[in-house]
Structure formats: C-alpha cells, structure tokens
Design a protein around this motif. Structure first.
Motif, PDB file in Angstrom:
ATOM      1  N   ILE A  21      58.064  49.789  -7.907  1.00  0.00           N
ATOM      2  CA  ILE A  21      56.718  49.470  -7.457  1.00  0.00           C
ATOM      3  C   ILE A  21      56.459  47.978  -7.665  1.00  0.00           C
ATOM      4  O   ILE A  21      56.747  47.430  -8.724  1.00  0.00           O
ATOM      5  N   HIS A  22      55.983  47.319  -6.644  1.00  0.00           N
ATOM      6  CA  HIS A  22      55.539  45.933  -6.748  1.00  0.00           C
ATOM      7  C   HIS A  22      54.058  45.920  -6.383  1.00  0.00           C
ATOM      8  O   HIS A  22      53.490  46.960  -6.060  1.00  0.00           O
ATOM      9  N   SER A  23      53.470  44.756  -6.429  1.00  0.00           N
ATOM     10  CA  SER A  23      52.066  44.710  -6.015  1.00  0.00           C
ATOM     11  C   SER A  23      51.788  43.428  -5.258  1.00  0.00           C
ATOM     12  O   SER A  23      52.077  42.334  -5.733  1.00  0.00           O
ATOM     13  N   PRO A  58      51.640  36.178  -5.521  1.00  0.00           N
ATOM     14  CA  PRO A  58      52.432  36.707  -6.634  1.00  0.00           C
ATOM     15  C   PRO A  58      52.597  38.223  -6.545  1.00  0.00           C
ATOM     16  O   PRO A  58      51.849  38.889  -5.827  1.00  0.00           O
ATOM     17  N   CYS A  59      53.551  38.736  -7.272  1.00  0.00           N
ATOM     18  CA  CYS A  59      53.699  40.177  -7.439  1.00  0.00           C
ATOM     19  C   CYS A  59      52.961  40.535  -8.708  1.00  0.00           C
ATOM     20  O   CYS A  59      53.159  39.927  -9.746  1.00  0.00           O
ATOM     21  N   ALA A  60      52.066  41.502  -8.622  1.00  0.00           N
ATOM     22  CA  ALA A  60      51.188  41.780  -9.756  1.00  0.00           C
ATOM     23  C   ALA A  60      51.535  43.052 -10.510  1.00  0.00           C
ATOM     24  O   ALA A  60      50.813  43.446 -11.400  1.00  0.00           O
ATOM     25  N   GLU A  61      52.629  43.704 -10.152  1.00  0.00           N
ATOM     26  CA  GLU A  61      52.983  44.912 -10.901  1.00  0.00           C
ATOM     27  C   GLU A  61      54.352  44.691 -11.530  1.00  0.00           C
ATOM     28  O   GLU A  61      55.270  44.256 -10.849  1.00  0.00           O
ATOM     29  N   LEU A  62      54.440  44.994 -12.803  1.00  0.00           N
ATOM     30  CA  LEU A  62      55.703  44.796 -13.508  1.00  0.00           C
ATOM     31  C   LEU A  62      56.824  45.489 -12.745  1.00  0.00           C
ATOM     32  O   LEU A  62      56.760  46.670 -12.460  1.00  0.00           O
ATOM     33  N   CYS A  63      57.864  44.711 -12.387  1.00  0.00           N
ATOM     34  CA  CYS A  63      58.910  45.302 -11.569  1.00  0.00           C
ATOM     35  C   CYS A  63      60.301  44.984 -12.089  1.00  0.00           C
ATOM     36  O   CYS A  63      61.278  45.122 -11.374  1.00  0.00           O
ATOM     37  N   GLY A  64      60.379  44.550 -13.334  1.00  0.00           N
ATOM     38  CA  GLY A  64      61.692  44.261 -13.891  1.00  0.00           C
ATOM     39  C   GLY A  64      61.706  42.874 -14.476  1.00  0.00           C
ATOM     40  O   GLY A  64      60.675  42.208 -14.565  1.00  0.00           O
ATOM     41  N   GLY A 121      62.665  40.141 -13.374  1.00  0.00           N
ATOM     42  CA  GLY A 121      62.296  39.038 -12.495  1.00  0.00           C
ATOM     43  C   GLY A 121      60.865  39.127 -11.998  1.00  0.00           C
ATOM     44  O   GLY A 121      60.482  38.393 -11.089  1.00  0.00           O
ATOM     45  N   HIS A 122      60.074  40.007 -12.597  1.00  0.00           N
ATOM     46  CA  HIS A 122      58.696  40.185 -12.130  1.00  0.00           C
ATOM     47  C   HIS A 122      57.945  38.858 -12.160  1.00  0.00           C
ATOM     48  O   HIS A 122      57.286  38.470 -11.191  1.00  0.00           O
ATOM     49  N   SER A 123      58.075  38.172 -13.305  1.00  0.00           N
ATOM     50  CA  SER A 123      57.434  36.872 -13.390  1.00  0.00           C
ATOM     51  C   SER A 123      58.216  35.918 -12.509  1.00  0.00           C
ATOM     52  O   SER A 123      59.422  35.773 -12.668  1.00  0.00           O
ATOM     53  N   GLY A 124      57.554  35.292 -11.583  1.00  0.00           N
ATOM     54  CA  GLY A 124      58.254  34.400 -10.668  1.00  0.00           C
ATOM     55  C   GLY A 124      58.576  35.057  -9.344  1.00  0.00           C
ATOM     56  O   GLY A 124      59.015  34.393  -8.411  1.00  0.00           O
ATOM     57  N   MET A 125      58.327  36.364  -9.235  1.00  0.00           N
ATOM     58  CA  MET A 125      58.456  36.984  -7.921  1.00  0.00           C
ATOM     59  C   MET A 125      57.201  36.608  -7.138  1.00  0.00           C
ATOM     60  O   MET A 125      56.132  37.128  -7.378  1.00  0.00           O
ATOM     61  N   LYS A 126      57.354  35.647  -6.251  1.00  0.00           N
ATOM     62  CA  LYS A 126      56.161  35.198  -5.542  1.00  0.00           C
ATOM     63  C   LYS A 126      56.545  34.590  -4.208  1.00  0.00           C
ATOM     64  O   LYS A 126      57.693  34.250  -3.963  1.00  0.00           O
TER      65      LYS A 126
HETATM   66 CU1  CUA Z   1      57.669  42.648  -8.028  1.00  0.00          CU
HETATM   67 CU2  CUA Z   1      56.537  42.390  -9.977  1.00  0.00          CU
END
Ligand code: CUA
Ligand code: HEA
Ligand code: HEA
Ligand SMILES: [Cu+2]
Lengths: 221, 240, 580
Positions: B150-152, B185-191, B193-198
């Motif tokens: 899940i991403h956001s 940005p991606c606002a749902e913890l996704c692993g 690399g979540h931080s910086g997924m944008k």
């Molecule tokens: Cu994709 Cu957080």
C-alpha cells in the motif's frame, strides 16, 4: 527532606449538632444496608462466560475474515479445487453433538453423586471428541493429497485456518477433559467442589456449539 | 509566520478543506482556552487556604445537561458540514476526459498517459517515472494502482490524499488552479524506501501543456527499429 | 463499634512463603501488580531510548546517533532507513503493549481492584499469576526480535498488510514473526487477566460495596477489562492469520492469492480503537480518584462519570473506521464513521467538564499526584480536541499520516495515559511500597516533564499542518519540508529534555523504595477502602474482618462531619444517618 504527608489521620467524629443524613455519596445512598452479597452466579461460571465471550470474538474475527474473502471472490469454491467432504463431516457433526449429550449425562451423574457413572460419561465424551478429531484428521489428509493445501489460495487458507482453529480448541478441551477425568477418578468430585468439571463442561459445550456454525459457513454455504 | 500554517492551496476542493480546518481550529481553540482558563482560575481561586472548607456538592443536573448538549450540538454541526465536502471530494467523479493512471511500486510513482489513441493498455501508452504533467483548471482523474504494497498518493498543495491498494483500482480526481511544480510524496509506510518515494506534479498553463504533450506524449512514436513495440501496435489499429 | 459481616469471617493465618512464592511466582494480587509495574517501567526505558533515536535522526538526519555506534557498528551509529522503520515500529509497540497496558491495566488493575472493593485477592489468584508470566514471556519474545537476522518488525505498529505479511517487502523475517507471536501470547495473558478482573469486580465486592459505590477507578478498570476481553481476541485472530500468511503460505491478505489487504486494517482497527480507550480509561479513572482527594470535594456527577465511561466503551466498537478514511474503503462508510466518531467525543466532554466541576469550589492542594492528574486533564483535552480535526473526514484527507496524527497520539497517550500513570504512582506509592516519595524530587520531575512534553509534542501539530508526513526517515528529502526543519530540531531538543526529566523520577522511585519515610495508613486522608489496610497491605489485605461499606467513595467536606473526609467504612449510625 520533606515528604508529602498532610494532616495526620484523625479519629472521625461527628460535628456538633449533626443531624441531617449526608446525601448519597456520589453513588448509592445510605439507605442501602450493607449485607453479605450473594452472587447470582459463582466465580467459575461467571469466568467461563467471559472466557467464552472472548473466544467468540476470536472466532468472530476469523469467520468475518472468511466471509469477506468469500463474498469478494468471483466464484466460490474456486474451480479446480477439491470439494470438501460434506457428507462425512455431516456425520462427524453428529458425533460431536453426541459428545455434548454425554457431557450433560456426566453432569447429571455428578448431581447424583454417582462417581462411577460420572467417570464413564466423561470418558464417553472424551472418546466422542477424539473420534471427531480422528475423522477430521483423516479427511484433512485426504484433502491434502487431493491438492488442497494452506497455500492453495484463499479457499485452502480459509478452510484450514478456520477448521484448524476449531480443531485446536477441541484438542485443548479434550486435554482439559482428560485432566478432569483423572481428578474425578482419583477423588470423586463432590457437587460442591465441582468447579473444574463445571468449567470444563461449559467450555466443551461451547466448542461443540461452535461447530455447526462453522460447518454451515465453511462446508455448506 | 509562513511555516505556521497550511501550505498554499492550489486545488478547487482544497478551499473546502481549509475552510473546515479553520472552523474546527477556531471551535477547538475556543474550547481549549475556555477549559484551560477555567482550570487555572479554579486552581488559583480555590487554592488551599487556612479556614477554607470545600463546597459539598455531588453535581448539578442542569449544568451536566448543558455541557452534554452544547458539545453535542457543536459536533452535530461539524458533522453536517463535513459530510457534503466529503461526498463532493471522494464520492463524486466530475466528468472529465483527462485520465492518468498512476501505478505505485516500491519506491516509485509510474505515471501513465494513454497516448494519442486516448486509451490505456495500448502500446502508445506513455509512462513517466515520478513526474506527472497536467493542465491547469481541468478536472484530472487519477486511477491509482499498486504493484506491491500500500502506498499513498499525497499532494499537500492539492489537499489530496488517497491510499493506493494492491488488487484494486481507485479513481480520484483533482482540479489544480495554479500552474507550478508540486511535490508528490508517498504518505503510507511502504518499506525502507518509503521516505524519499516522491515525484512531482507539474501544473501547466493550457499552452504549456499542449507543448509538453506534443513533445512527450504525441511525438512519442517509437524510433525506427523498435520492432517489438511495433507489432502489437499494428494489431491494435487493425482491430479498430 | 465495629460491624463484622457474616461473610467476612475468612480466617487469616500468617504463613511464611519462600522467596520464590513471595516475589516471583506470587499469587498475591499486590505482588503481581508490582511485577507488572516494574515490567512496564523497565520497558519504558527501552521505548524512550528508541524515541530519542528517532528524534535524533529527524533533527539531524544521517548523522551518527550518540552512543548508537556501539550497537550499529557497521554504520558507526548512523541509522539506515530500515533501522529507522524498525525504531518507530518497536517504539510504539513497546510503549503501547509493554508500557501503558502493563502499568495501568496490569499494575494498577491488579493492585487496586481487590483493595478498593474490599476483597482479599482476585477471584483466581493462580490465573492471575499466569497472566503476568504470559505477559513476561510475550515481552521476552518481543525483545528477542531485536537479535534475529533481518532485524525486528519494521512495518509500523499497525503492521499493515501486505507490507508486513510478505517477507520480501521489508526483508524482515523472524522479527515480524516474533512480533506476531508475542502479541498472540500477550492476547492470552490479557484474556486471563481480564476474566479475573471482571469476575472479581462482579462477585467479590465487600458487604455494602454496591456497583454505584465503587470508586470510579474501579469502574474504569472494570470497563477496560471488558474491552480487553473482547478486543484483544480480534487482534489475536488477525495476528494468527498474518503469521499463517508469512509462515504457512496462506493468502488472507495477499491479493495475488485471493486475499484482501484492507481486511487486515479492518480487523486491526476493530481491535485498535477499543485499544486506545483501553489505554486512556484507567487514566481517566485515576484522575477521577485523585482530583476529589486533593480538592477535598466529592466528584462532580458520579453517575455521569460512570455512564460516560460505559458509553465510551460501547461507542468504541463503532468508530474504528476513522483510521481508514483514505484507505480505499467505501467512502460512504467514511461518513458513517464520522458521525460515530463525533458522538464519541461527547462522553469525553462530560468527563472533562465534570473534572472541572470537581475543582470548582474545592480546597485545592497542588501535591505531586494532583499536579500529574491535572496535567492529565489538560493534556488529554488538547489530544482529544486534535481528534476532532481528524474526525472530520475532509480535514482528515489532508492531515492523515502527518505529524498532526503523531501529535494527537502523544497528547493522548503521553499527556493522557503516562501522566495518569505518574499520578497513580505518586498517589499509591505509599500503599504499594509502604513508603512516601520525596516531594522535592517529585516537583523536579513534574515541572520539567510538563514543559518539555509540550515543547516536544506541541510543535508536531505545526509540522502536521505544514504537511510533514509521519514515518519518514529524512524530512530533508522533501523540498516543501526543508523550511520546517528547524521545528524538528526544536522538538528533538525538547525530547532530550523530556528524557532527562525522567531522571528525578527514577531516583525518587528507587530512593523512596528503600529509604523513603514510612507511610502512615492514610497519608492523603482519602475515603476509599485501600487506605484502611496497612501500608503495604499484608497477604490477604485486611488482618481482621473485611471492611464494610456504608457510602459512596467521595465523601469529602461533608458539612455535618468534623473531618473533611468521611471514609466509606464509617458506619452510617456514626455519621449521623437516620434513614434506613
Ligand atoms: Cu510508497 Cu510510502
Ligand atoms: C489514548 C489514546 C487515544 C484516545 C483517547 C483517542 C481519542 C480520540 N481520537 Fe485518536 N488516536 C490514537 C489514540 C487515541 N485517540 C492513536 C494512537 C492514533 C493513531 C494510530 C496510528 O495510526 O498509528 C489515533 C488516531 C485517530 C484518528 C485517525 C487519524 C488518521 O490516521 O487519519 C482519528 C480520526 O478520527 C482519531 C480521533 C479521535 C477522537 C475523536 C478521539 C476522542 O475520543 C477525543 C474526545 C475528547 C475531546 C474532544 C476533548 C474533551 C472534550 C471537550 C473539552 C468538550 C468540548 C469539545 C468540543 C465541542 C469539540 N484518532
Ligand atoms: C504510550 C505510547 C507512547 C509514548 C509514551 C511515546 C513517547 C514518545 N514518542 Fe512516540 N509513538 C507512539 C506511542 C508513544 N510514544 C506511537 C503509537 C507512535 C506511532 C508509531 C508508528 O507510526 O507506527 C509513535 C511515534 C513517534 C514518532 C513518529 C515517528 C515517525 O512517524 O517517523 C516520534 C517522533 O518524534 C515519537 C517520539 C516520542 C517521544 C520523543 C516520546 C517521549 O515522550 C519518550 C520519553 C520517555 C523516555 C525518554 C523514557 C523515560 C524512562 C522512564 C520514565 C522509565 C523510568 C524507569 C524506572 C523508574 C525504573 N513517537
Ligand atoms: Cu481510533
């Protein structure tokens, strides 16, 4: 170092001219005389009711999850999956229901203070429970041979998890029952000290009563 | 002062959200002031002093009814004001011919345009990585899909957020009101690399957008020699 | 004149139990309560340390965290993104399941219930002991996860599927499995404990202790136990499903196998929302206990207080969807959950205003327990009010998964539950350990904690409004967050201060434990039953007969009574009552 002691606790005494009764102290008023309480259910029965409600929530979680997957699946049961043994399991359901009857008989024997009958009925209950588990295990072995496994999609996953969770509970209840039977054999349970048996019997009935619901949900619906 | 408040809003429905936010801000702010002032005042006024005896009371029904009913009414009001905005934003899809597909994967946004034929799933689809281009003042429908977790999809300046769930297609919309470049940005913890997924959302003026589309989307005819890509394309055309 | 009721003729014999039976495998509810308290406090050190690691990374991203170089040798103490995820996941897991629950529900639940309802022990003492040891085993399992290859769980304390249910997505293997197993075991522990609490409260009250003469803290623990009993099994079932997904290859939550990722969220929050009230209700009860004592006033609206807690308990089952407004669930459901979430704020409003009503016209003494209880009230209000923003669905679209939520979390769980726990520790310490705590150290703990708490968590609202996402490793990766970075630095300084502010507490706790002045029977001049037992109460609590209860628990400053408190055990005749 200073510490947090306020005034020393004094002896409580009424103030001069005290006449008016204090209003209800933030709760039931003074008009209720303290009396020894007679609980309407003893501790063991009460606790078992709560244990069973907790268990119902546990199975509620599993069953609702199952229903969600089942409803959202396009076809159910999914094609190319073995069918569940409805008939055999139906008979097996009767076996389990019978064990509830023998458990009731054990309770009656206890009330008659008939130690031998009590033990007999307990063992009969355990025997029926064990038979149920054996048939279940046999059917599982066959299903696995036909290729229905935990990892074969939602069908297998839900089937084995739900039915397995129930089987684990029957197994637990069976072990408990055997412990109670040993206790009964060593020293006949008197009616007034029948806590372990009451608890075990209530649990047993719960495990039995749960089964038809699962049977209908998983095998028939 | 700037970094104390909501970032600039550049979408149509963002106004509704900001308005509600401010309304709740003032209501809760007033409540907080009321409660805190009362608390501190009581602590001061009723502090322990020699000879004082506390008032002996177990409550007051009128008061208790008042402070049950008044908050309840305020909350009913807030609910009544929230529901229409919610249904406009999340439950209706304004008509539009501008559709973009967004496929999230650990840890990128893949933005797919239908290409000149206007249809998805054809070979002239054009997929960009981490950037989305849209014209200003036009309703944009975003179809969200995920390949893994899940991403956001979150664009702060649009006040837009929607989880992207694997196994589902979730359609959302927005209409940007100001050209510019906005972070996605991606606002749902996704692993890890979540931080910086944008990614970035570029909102263009109509002219700029047409230019960009001509360069990137329409002119995307594959260079000669791209045989494997050509095959299915011809089939598509034949079917038409 | 002493009234001895017929049922209270339990024969109390003095028997020596060995060290093991007294301190380790004790079946005495007071010892079990102390064990839970220690478990919680020890775990809090770890949870707090993890919080500080998180804060360091957020303020000064990718610089070595002081002291962490000893553990993270390969990176020299610099956090990696996966380690960061692990840090906040375990921070939250430990704080919620192994700090707040053990201290409030486990520790004070065990210690207070029999003492305040006038029972000699819990209904099932052995079950009670097993409950603690199951929680202990769960704690060991949870800690073990730090030492397995692949690291500990790193999918957030909510462990959303499929991130948490498929090994490849995080690379965490046994860490996540142990996380699930540990919560499973904790579920069993909580089941044993809650059954015990409920049965004890229903069946074991002293003569005269009717339900509506119970202190509100007992009401709160009773209701908490019911929520625990019914909520944790749902988590247990979900944890079992996820464990099967991970280990046995089932596909409950995996879309490729016909599973449904949102199913996890529904199950988790169906448990999770009652859970947050499990965290706050005991603290509400504690505040309702302490405010009357130090305002020397009956609690305002006793019945409203009890019924509002019951209302919270009922409503907490129908609001869980407010965690899933933008999760992709049917938006029509979102509307329904907005309505119920707004409604659930009403009972909290009743409680807040009744606390204020209790202070009104009182004779207020700002002792250390009182200060902490007041901090609870005021900070809970801030946390609750920020909940209203999220309850409004359109606003939640924007602030969901931002630091606005993180601010809300900490105002309710630290500002609420932890201040409640501090209040309870200071208040009942004399009864628990037979010694008084030090007042100066208590103030030295409270004031910096209060100030640094607000310095840490208030600015998080501002970050959240600015759009700062939660669970991000490095805010500097985002251009729109760079101007906000100085807030992160400020917050981290606050958090370090908050950590340091706990030192006086630790010193006070241990110093008082061994060297504090002996506590009298009733140091606060309170009315409830526990203060009629010796400090600390012996095995079976009351030497002679069980106390008999004649009135409600909050009779302070009764006009026709010379003392400003009228204990529950003073017979009605002596209190001047004529009615029968
Ligand atoms: Cu994709 Cu957080
Ligand atoms: C102790 C724990 C606790 C408590 C008590 C609460 C109480 C409340 N919570 Fe909170 N909540 C959490 C712990 C808690 N929460 C946690 C841990 C999360 C995050 C989980 C995660 O994602 O990790 C969360 C997340 C969370 C969300 C999801 C946010 C999101 O992820 O997008 C929402 C949404 O509605 C919400 C709402 C509320 C509301 C309305 C209350 C209400 O009960 C508050 C009621 C109280 C008051 C309102 C204050 C007092 C009242 C007055 C002074 C009267 C006057 C008021 C008015 C007229 C408005 N909470
Ligand atoms: C009860 C719950 C609780 C408590 C107390 C805390 C306490 C703290 N929390 Fe935490 N937090 C959560 C629950 C809690 N938190 C949750 C649920 C999340 C969401 C996680 C997720 O996203 O999955 C979260 C997330 C979270 C984040 C967001 C991470 C992110 O999204 O990236 C941050 C960041 O600043 C943070 C910081 C802090 C800080 C600085 C404290 C400080 O208050 C800590 C201060 C305490 C100490 C330093 C310890 C002191 C020691 C003692 C008092 C022991 C005394 C011992 C004896 C007497 C023996 N927390
Ligand atoms: Cu909630």
């Amino acid at each position: 170092m200073t510490t947090e002691i306020l005034e020393p606790p004094g002896v409580a005494r009424p103030a001069r001219g005290a006449r008016i009764p204090p209003p209800p102290g933030g709760g039931d008023g003074d008009d209720r005389e303290p009396a020894p309480r007679r609980p309407f259910l003893d501790n063991v029965r009460l606790a078992m009711i709560f244990l069973i409600s907790g268990e119902i929530m546990f199975f509620g979680g599993l069953v609702s999850a199952f229903l969600v997957l089942r409803v959202s699946a396009a076809v159910w049961p999914p094609p190319l999956q073995p069918r569940l043994p409805v008939a055999v399991t139906g008979l097996n359901t009767l076996v389990l229901l019978a064990s509830s009857a023998t458990m009731l008989a054990a309770g009656r024997a206890l009330r008659r203070r008939d130690g031998a009958a009590l033990l007999r009925w307990l063992l009969a209950t355990a025997g029926l429970g064990a038979l149920f588990l054996l048939v279940q295990g046999y059917e599982w072995a066959r299903l696995i041979r036909f290729g229905l496994t935990l990892s074969s999609g939602a069908y297998g996953a839900t089937f084995y998890t739900l039915i397995g969770a129930h089987a684990a509970h029957v197994l637990g209840a069976l072990v408990w029952l055997l412990v109670v039977a040993v206790l009964a054999a060593r020293a006949p349970l008197l009616e007034r000290r029948a806590g372990p048996l009451t608890a075990c019997a209530m649990y047993w009935h719960f495990v039995v009563a749960l089964w038809p619901l699962l049977y209908v949900a998983v095998y028939l619906a | 002062m700037l970094d104390w408040w909501l970032p600039e809003n550049v979408s149509t429905y963002g106004k509704d959200i900001d308005w509600l936010f401010q309304l709740i801000y003032y209501i809760t702010g007033a409540t907080l002031v009321l409660v805190s002032v009362a608390l501190v005042a009581f602590l001061w006024i009723y502090r322990d002093r020699p000879g004082r005896r506390a008032r002996y009371t177990h409550g007051s029904t009128p008061l208790e009814i008042a402070w049950t009913v008044v908050p309840a009414l305020i909350l009913v009001l807030l609910t009544a004001l929230s529901v229409p905005a919610w249904s406009r934003i999340k439950m209706t899809q304004p008509d539009t011919d501008f559709v973009v597909e967004v496929t999230a994967k650990q840890f990128n946004w893949q933005i797919t345009y239908p290409g000149p034929d206007g249809r998805f799933g054809t070979a002239d689809d054009k997929t960009l990585l981490d950037e989305m281009h849209v014209p200003v003042n036009k309703v944009v429908r975003v179809v969200l899909k995920s390949q893994d977790v899940i991403h956001s999809f979150f664009v702060p300046q649009f006040r837009m957020k929607q989880d992207v769930v694997p196994g589902r297609e979730i359609a959302q919309w927005f209409e940007a009101t100001k050209p510019g470049k906005y972070e996605l940005p991606c606002a749902e913890l996704c692993g890890f690399g979540h931080s910086g997924m944008k990614g970035w959302v570029y909102v263009h003026t109509p002219a700029d957008y047409a230019k960009w589309a001509a360069e990137t989307l329409t002119a995307a005819t594959p260079p000669a020699g791209d045989a494997p890509r050509d095959e299915p394309r011809r089939e598509e055309k034949a079917k038409r | 004149m002493s009234v001895i009721s017929a049922s209270a003729h339990a024969h109390v014999e003095h028997h020596e139990l060995g060290f093991l039976r007294t301190y380790v495998f004790s079946t005495d509810h007071k010892m079990i309560g102390r064990q839970f308290l220690f478990l919680g406090l020890m775990m809090m050190i770890l949870g707090g340390a993890l919080a500080l690691v998180i804060r360091w990374q957020l303020a000064w991203p990718e610089t070595p965290v002081p002291g962490l170089g000893l553990i993270l040798r390969e990176t020299g103490g610099i956090l990696e993104p996966s380690t960061y995820n692990m840090a906040f996941t375990m921070h939250a897991t430990i704080m919620i399941f192994f700090v707040v629950m053990p201290i409030l529900a486990g520790g004070f639940g065990n210690f207070l219930i029999p003492l305040m309802i006038g029972a000699r022990d819990m209904a099932f003492p052995v079950l009670n002991m097993l409950s603690f040891w199951a929680a202990f085993v769960a704690g060991i399992l949870m800690l073990a996860g730090f030492f397995v290859p692949g690291g500990h769980a790193a999918a957030g304390w909510t462990s959303y599927a499929p991130l948490a249910s498929v090994v490849e997505y995080t690379g965490v293997n046994w860490g996540q499995n142990l996380w699930l197993i540990s919560l499973f075991v904790l579920g069993i522990s909580s089941m044993m404990g809650s059954i015990n609490y409920i049965t004890t409260v229903i069946n074991m009250r002293a003569p005269g202790m009717s339900m509506f003469r119970m202190p509100l803290v007992i009401w709160s623990l009773f209701i908490t136990a019911i929520l625990l009993l019914l909520a944790l099994p749902v988590l247990t079932s979900a944890a079992a499903m996820m464990l099967f997904d991970r280990v046995l290859g089932t596909s409950w939550f995996r879309p490729s196998g016909g599973g449904e990722p949102l199913l996890w969220q529904h199950l988790f929050w169906y448990f999770g929302h009652p859970e947050v009230y499990i965290l706050i209700l005991p603290a509400m009860g504690i505040a309702s206990e302490i405010l009357p004592v130090f305002a020397r006033k009956p609690i305002f609206g006793y019945h409203a207080m009890a019924f509002s807690m019951i209302a919270i308990a009922f409503l907490s089952w129908v609001v869980y969807g407010h965690h899933m407004f933008v999760s992709g669930m049917n938006p029509a459901l979102g509307m329904a959950f907005t309505v119920s979430t707004m409604i659930i704020a009403v009972p909290s409003a009743i409680k807040t205003f009744n606390w204020l009503g209790t202070l009104w016209g009182g004779r207020i003494r700002l002792t250390v327990p009182m200060l902490n209880a007041l901090a609870f009230v005021s900070m809970f209000v801030i946390g609750g009010l920020s909940g209203i923003f999220m309850a409004s669905t359109p606003v939640d679209i924007y602030i969901q998964d931002t630091y606005y939520i993180v601010a809300h979390i900490h105002y309710v769980v630290f500002g609420g539950s932890i201040f409640g726990a501090f209040a309870a520790i200071y208040y009942w310490f004399p009864k628990m350990f037979g010694r008084m705590t030090n007042r100066a150290l208590g103030h030295l703990h409270f004031w910096p904690t209060f100030v640094f708490f607000n310095m840490t968590f208030f600015p998080m609202h501002i970050l959240g409004i600015g759009g700062h996402m939660r669970r991000i490793y490095n805010p500097l990766q985002y251009e729109f967050l760079q101007p906000l970075q100085w807030w992160n630095v400020l917050i981290t300084i606050g958090a370090i201060g908050l950590g340091l502010a706990q030192l006086p507490f630790v010193i006070n706790f241990f110093w008082s434990l061994f060297a504090g002045p002996r506590a009298p029977l009733n140091p606060w001049n309170a009315t409830t039953l526990e203060w009629t037992a010796p400090s600390p109460p012996p095995h079976l609590n009351w030497g002679g007969a069980l106390p008999t209860v004649y009135r409600g628990p909050y009779e302070y400053s009764v006009p026709e009574w010379a003392e400003d408190f009228l204990p529950q055990t003073v017979p009605a005749a002596r209190a001047g009552a004529r009615r029968h």
